[in-house]
Design an enzyme around this catalytic site. Structure first.
Site, PDB file in Angstrom:
ATOM      1  N   HIS A 128      40.148  46.217  44.122  1.00 18.96           N
ATOM      2  CA  HIS A 128      39.659  45.604  42.881  1.00 18.96           C
ATOM      3  C   HIS A 128      40.606  44.514  42.403  1.00 18.96           C
ATOM      4  O   HIS A 128      40.170  43.403  42.061  1.00 18.96           O
ATOM      5  CB  HIS A 128      39.510  46.678  41.807  1.00 18.96           C
ATOM      6  CG  HIS A 128      39.321  46.140  40.428  1.00 18.96           C
ATOM      7  ND1 HIS A 128      38.089  45.803  39.913  1.00 18.96           N
ATOM      8  CD2 HIS A 128      40.225  45.851  39.453  1.00 18.96           C
ATOM      9  CE1 HIS A 128      38.241  45.342  38.686  1.00 18.96           C
ATOM     10  NE2 HIS A 128      39.518  45.367  38.387  1.00 18.96           N
ATOM     11  N   GLU A 129      41.903  44.819  42.376  1.00 19.02           N
ATOM     12  CA  GLU A 129      42.881  43.845  41.883  1.00 19.02           C
ATOM     13  C   GLU A 129      42.957  42.621  42.788  1.00 19.02           C
ATOM     14  O   GLU A 129      43.041  41.481  42.314  1.00 19.02           O
ATOM     15  CB  GLU A 129      44.265  44.500  41.746  1.00 19.02           C
ATOM     16  CG  GLU A 129      44.321  45.666  40.770  1.00 19.02           C
ATOM     17  CD  GLU A 129      43.897  45.275  39.362  1.00 19.02           C
ATOM     18  OE1 GLU A 129      44.030  44.087  38.999  1.00 19.02           O
ATOM     19  OE2 GLU A 129      43.428  46.166  38.614  1.00 19.02           O
ATOM     20  N   HIS A 132      40.151  40.208  42.172  1.00 19.52           N
ATOM     21  CA  HIS A 132      40.389  39.218  41.114  1.00 19.52           C
ATOM     22  C   HIS A 132      41.006  37.947  41.693  1.00 19.52           C
ATOM     23  O   HIS A 132      40.649  36.830  41.308  1.00 19.52           O
ATOM     24  CB  HIS A 132      41.346  39.782  40.057  1.00 19.52           C
ATOM     25  CG  HIS A 132      40.706  40.690  39.066  1.00 19.52           C
ATOM     26  ND1 HIS A 132      39.621  40.320  38.296  1.00 19.52           N
ATOM     27  CD2 HIS A 132      41.006  41.968  38.686  1.00 19.52           C
ATOM     28  CE1 HIS A 132      39.282  41.318  37.486  1.00 19.52           C
ATOM     29  NE2 HIS A 132      40.107  42.332  37.714  1.00 19.52           N
ATOM     30  N   GLU A 191      35.532  41.765  35.702  1.00 20.57           N
ATOM     31  CA  GLU A 191      35.891  43.104  36.146  1.00 20.57           C
ATOM     32  C   GLU A 191      34.815  43.686  37.069  1.00 20.57           C
ATOM     33  O   GLU A 191      35.117  44.280  38.103  1.00 20.57           O
ATOM     34  CB  GLU A 191      36.079  44.021  34.928  1.00 20.57           C
ATOM     35  CG  GLU A 191      37.280  43.707  34.075  1.00 20.57           C
ATOM     36  CD  GLU A 191      38.586  43.961  34.805  1.00 20.57           C
ATOM     37  OE1 GLU A 191      38.645  44.872  35.646  1.00 20.57           O
ATOM     38  OE2 GLU A 191      39.558  43.233  34.541  1.00 20.57           O
TER      39      GLU A 191
END
Length: 267
Positions: A128-129, A132, A191
């Site tokens: 997920h990070e 980004h 997100e």
């Protein structure tokens, strides 16, 4: 003179929007006013600052474990995003958090390792990070903040030009309005997008995508139900997050089935 400044600001604002428009990996329209190199440089500086301010864990087991998961994930980051060895640091903190920065930087807090129960759940967070970074959300956020700032300046000039009473009060309201109506909801979109990208990343790396849902169930338990209303939060509520992950799960499972990777990361 004031009207001229308003007109020139409007022209500048319109030009920036036209020049900075691009498309995210999921097909969403983005505004990016800065070069990738500029944002990467800021990411490196920010990471160095964090390392100077926060305690770094020297637990070799944590380091090996997190590095193993991160290496498995970053293997699938497009070379045009970052073409090099990612620096991974474990921070000794109770924070249940992690982050990735442009310029090939990843930070994981030891508190997260108590909530992410296995390599697959940790991979969901790291994916997920890194998502980004792949989607250049940092560039997008900086660009949108700049855009909101220009918009507020124009509004302020317009208020003064028309002799609106108590313009400071109105500007303050506009500032809050801009934050709630523009900045925060847009962050929730980012997100959700990072979740989708991260889900596919972890699947390519050979991790179990279904564990991303279990991770957010763990997050929900760890929070004890204490959180702000979703409308005023920069993150989707766990329930919303799980629902969105499940929407993309079939595709992730297909990617996982096609993967030949079998990661074996353990503390």
């Amino acid at each position: 003179m004031v009207r001229l400044r308003i007109f020139l600001s409007f022209i500048l604002l319109s030009s920036l929007v036209l020049v900075g428009c691009s498309t995210s990996p999921t097909g969403r329209k983005q505004l990016k006013l800065y070069s990738s190199n500029q944002i990467a440089q800021q990411g490196v500086l920010a990471f160095d600052h964090i390392k100077g301010k926060q305690k770094v864990s020297h637990n070799p087991r944590y380091k090996r474990y997190v590095q193993c998961v991160a290496d498995s994930i970053t293997k699938y980051v497009p070379k045009n995003v970052f073409n090099g060895k990612w620096e991974v640091v474990v921070f000794d903190s109770k924070q249940v958090n992690a982050f990735a920065l442009p310029g090939g930087k990843i930070g994981v807090y030891t508190g997260l390792l108590k909530v992410a129960k296995n390599q697959d759940q940790l991979a969901a967070v790291v994916g997920h990070e890194v998502g980004h970074v792949i989607a250049e959300h940092g560039n997008e956020r900086v660009s949108n903040n700049a855009l909101v700032g220009i918009g507020l300046q124009v509004a302020d000039a317009a208020l003064k030009a028309n002799d609106v009473k108590q313009s400071k009060t109105i500007m303050s309201a506009l500032g809050v309005g801009s934050q709630v109506a523009v900045t925060l909801p847009f962050s929730r979109i980012q997100e959700t997008e990072a979740d989708e990208i991260g889900l596919n990343l972890m699947a390519k790396a050979g991790f179990e995508p279904k564990q991303s849902v279990e991770l957010w169930k763990n997050m929900q338990k760890a929070s004890g139900g204490s959180r702000n209303l979703e409308i005023l939060s920069t993150h989707p509520a766990p329930e919303s997050r799980i629902k969105d992950l499940q929407k993309h799960m079939n595709n992730a499972l297909l990617i996982k089935k096609q993967s030949t990777n079998t990661p074996n990361c353990r503390i």
